[in-house]
Design an enzyme around this catalytic site. Sequence first.
Site, PDB file in Angstrom:
ATOM      1  N   LYS A 161      -3.343   6.759   2.667  1.00 32.82           N
ATOM      2  CA  LYS A 161      -3.976   5.907   3.533  1.00 32.82           C
ATOM      3  C   LYS A 161      -4.135   6.202   4.891  1.00 32.82           C
ATOM      4  O   LYS A 161      -3.393   6.846   5.530  1.00 32.82           O
ATOM      5  CB  LYS A 161      -2.867   4.628   3.834  1.00 32.82           C
ATOM      6  CG  LYS A 161      -2.788   3.814   2.364  1.00 32.82           C
ATOM      7  CD  LYS A 161      -1.731   2.486   2.723  1.00 32.82           C
ATOM      8  CE  LYS A 161      -1.424   1.900   1.660  1.00 32.82           C
ATOM      9  NZ  LYS A 161      -0.560   0.719   1.955  1.00 32.82           N
ATOM     10  N   GLY A 213      -1.675   2.537 -10.666  1.00 31.94           N
ATOM     11  CA  GLY A 213      -2.023   1.565  -9.739  1.00 31.94           C
ATOM     12  C   GLY A 213      -1.211   0.426  -9.566  1.00 31.94           C
ATOM     13  O   GLY A 213       0.016   0.306  -9.941  1.00 31.94           O
ATOM     14  N   SER A 214      -2.016  -0.606  -9.278  1.00 29.30           N
ATOM     15  CA  SER A 214      -1.053  -1.895  -8.861  1.00 29.30           C
ATOM     16  C   SER A 214      -1.008  -2.770 -10.108  1.00 29.30           C
ATOM     17  O   SER A 214      -1.618  -2.740 -11.223  1.00 29.30           O
ATOM     18  CB  SER A 214      -1.686  -2.688  -7.779  1.00 29.30           C
ATOM     19  OG  SER A 214      -3.088  -3.042  -8.277  1.00 29.30           O
ATOM     20  N   GLU A 220       0.202   6.532 -10.810  1.00 32.90           N
ATOM     21  CA  GLU A 220      -0.765   6.769 -11.697  1.00 32.90           C
ATOM     22  C   GLU A 220      -1.494   5.420 -12.078  1.00 32.90           C
ATOM     23  O   GLU A 220      -2.701   5.453 -12.132  1.00 32.90           O
ATOM     24  CB  GLU A 220      -0.464   7.576 -12.889  1.00 32.90           C
ATOM     25  CG  GLU A 220      -0.034   9.077 -12.418  1.00 32.90           C
ATOM     26  CD  GLU A 220       1.395   9.072 -12.209  1.00 32.90           C
ATOM     27  OE1 GLU A 220       2.067   8.060 -12.040  1.00 32.90           O
ATOM     28  OE2 GLU A 220       2.127  10.470 -11.920  1.00 32.90           O
ATOM     29  N   ASN A 264       1.562  -6.116  -5.074  1.00 35.74           N
ATOM     30  CA  ASN A 264       2.188  -5.287  -4.078  1.00 35.74           C
ATOM     31  C   ASN A 264       3.316  -4.571  -5.037  1.00 35.74           C
ATOM     32  O   ASN A 264       4.113  -3.881  -4.242  1.00 35.74           O
ATOM     33  CB  ASN A 264       2.709  -6.172  -3.032  1.00 35.74           C
ATOM     34  CG  ASN A 264       1.565  -6.759  -2.204  1.00 35.74           C
ATOM     35  OD1 ASN A 264       0.507  -5.985  -2.052  1.00 35.74           O
ATOM     36  ND2 ASN A 264       2.060  -7.899  -1.710  1.00 35.74           N
ATOM     37  N   ASP A 316       6.140 -10.772   0.790  1.00 36.08           N
ATOM     38  CA  ASP A 316       4.963 -10.834   0.175  1.00 36.08           C
ATOM     39  C   ASP A 316       5.187 -10.090  -1.207  1.00 36.08           C
ATOM     40  O   ASP A 316       4.421  -9.292  -1.548  1.00 36.08           O
ATOM     41  CB  ASP A 316       3.871 -10.065   0.929  1.00 36.08           C
ATOM     42  CG  ASP A 316       2.483 -10.298   0.472  1.00 36.08           C
ATOM     43  OD1 ASP A 316       2.277 -11.291  -0.495  1.00 36.08           O
ATOM     44  OD2 ASP A 316       1.245  -9.890   0.935  1.00 36.08           O
TER      45      ASP A 316
END
Length: 755
Positions: free
Chosen positions: A433, A485-486, A483, A531, A526
């Site tokens: 990031k 993702g979300s 790998e 997430n 959250d």
Amino acid sequence: MKTINTAIEGKRCSAVTLLDTMSALGDLGWEAYPAEGWEEISVMDERNTPMRSYQVCNVMEANQNNWLRTRHIPRDGAQRVYIEIKFTLRDCNSLPGVPGTCKETFNMYYYESNNANLWFIKESQYIKIDTIAADESFTQTDVGDRVMKLNTEVRDISNLSKKGFYLAFQDVGACIALVSLRVFYKKCPLAVLNLAQFPDTVTGGDSALVEVRGSCVNDSEEFEAPRMYCSGDGGWLVPIGRCVCKPGFEENKDYCQHQNYTVLKTKAHMMTVEGLKPGTTYVFRVRARTDGGYGSYGGEIELETSHEDMLAIGDPNQSTILAVSIAGGIVLLIFLVACFVVSGRHCGYIKAKQDPDEEKMQFQNGRVKLPGSRTYIHPHTYEDPNQAVRDFAKEIDASNIRIERVIGAGEFGEVCSGRLKLPSKREIYVAIKSLKAGYSEKQRRDFLSEASIMGQFDHPNIIRLEGVVTRCKPVMIITEYMENGSLDTFLKKHDGQFTVIQLVGMMRGIASGMKYLSDMSYVHRDLAARNILVNSNLVCKVSDFGLSRVLEDDPEAAYTTRGGKIPIRWTAPEAIAYRKFTSASDVWSYGIVMWEVISYGERPYWEMSNQDVIKAIDEGYRLPAPMDCPVVLHQLMLDCWEKTRSERPKFGQIVNTLDKLIRNPNSLKELANSSVWEDPTTPEFSVSTVDEWLDAISMGQYKDNFSSAGYVSLDSILYISLCELSKMGVTLVGHQKKIVSAVQSLHAQGTHVQV
Ligand code: ACK
């Protein structure tokens, strides 16, 4: 016996062959009776290799009852075996002049026995496996053209317990050639995960999972008892627990390896490390031992000893001394692993003149991780937030990172994937990031706060921080690469593709990560499927720890009347009403995540407005069980959504409950009855037309499809099927499920619907 490998859903599953007639050279030696029934013949396959096979074709005479029985097939410990049969079958219509008694099926049976030399088995003793029919029968012309249409059918038999079994084929008047028979069972192949080795494991009977304890690989030891489940189709599911490398060993993929290191032990909370070389970077790793055994290592602590120190001491032979202080309560024994790493940094960490006290401070401020005795330290408790980053995150030299591609956009800039190669470590894939140019000091602080929070955690279900780049631009946060993702996007993409055990495994992972966070007194605020990140082994990890995230980052967050910005649909009522965020409010959010998982990423409360959600929750309504949701899981969700927060389960209890369900998959068989709301008197569903009903369930876009297909009154839709929905143009599986689930609730509502 030979072992072959077949890939099942990307994981390798090994099959062990018990019998394969294709590889039999001589007589198969099967019993055929009566004598004028099945006969053994030798035919050539397409490569002109001789094959043994059996055929029967007494189609001209009625009342056929021809049996063919294999030799005894030892089961080799397998409880469930598969039978793959290849055969050709003549189409009765293609045979001129055959009577109506001609058949196009045959029957397959088995008989279990410890006796390998039975000479006779009564027909009534056999257990029927199935009646086998051909997908492709062949005609006379095909035979003339020598085009043989081969059928392949696979059946299985479960819960075998004797030494072996016999298979039998009954012909009642068909024209069949049994070309080959293969009998095999499936194994979950030897696997190493989380430093634990799981042996080759024979699958269980029926669809039962076999729980397998892993053993720690060399030079590692148990942190949490490693377990996995071997599924009926030969795949490994739900990894739990892990091993950690012993002191002085370093994890390298699937094993623990030595480095150039020294192990130091102390019972005190402070330690002086002597004998260090001046002008050298040392890396320290600390772990604790209590009565409960060893903890895992904390993050690496890097220190550079200065040249000045040595000169001040005045004796070139005398080494630098470092004082190390360890924070923490019940530690009895502490290991320090120091490894010598040559420095040579590009934008590094070297202080030309360093006050020895400064080095001491770096340790005292708590980069030391002592599992079990630690609480999370909020970066705001630091006067200088940069110090928090230094304490909890390792500085990485930018030259060690290779950025490969952009994978998304974060609040502060791009998210990329790439590789990280640290000296003397293997190269790993990472997510990167970065902080976009032109940031303010506050933005930089907020951006890096995520690293100083994440860097305090070390758990298989929490996203792992590899380090930060703060001394070069752009400023970057480097984490392990996930790998898949979300979780929300991943589930939508794979709608309906996982077994319930796989889904429960994902939930278990998330609950375990949340238990760890709550044990450290960290409140996430959250928790939502968006997430959670998913890796290639379907392991789910909690992510998104930035300080500002709930306020700024989350597109789901909305302003409340008190001015805070909160993701309403995931948040407990007390947190919305008066910002009472606790681990119990995280448990509420966890219940919503469970619902998201079972519904494959459906939006909680669908298209209802935030205000309606708040009102509905306050009035006692709760999300209904998604389609195909086991009743026990919906009950667990409802427990998480108890209004009184002290009555909600703790994360530890949730992990235990899910573990029990995984151990006993039968408990997941009873499905909850879906209904749109628990209380059918809810006004949204007092509807009288199909259009109103579609609007009420947020599927108004299909009004035309319904009316064109002739569905004009509510009673006409009560028996609508998935197939009909597809035909009328409702092709999205999620929408089909939603409509069918709403139809079920119409059934349940009875009097509240004016039909
Ligand atoms: O759903 P995604 O593919 O998963 O898109 C988002 C995007 O970056 C913006 O957050 C992905 N992402 C974030 N962290 C990671 C990570 N550690 N590994 C893989 N993908 C990540 C996320």
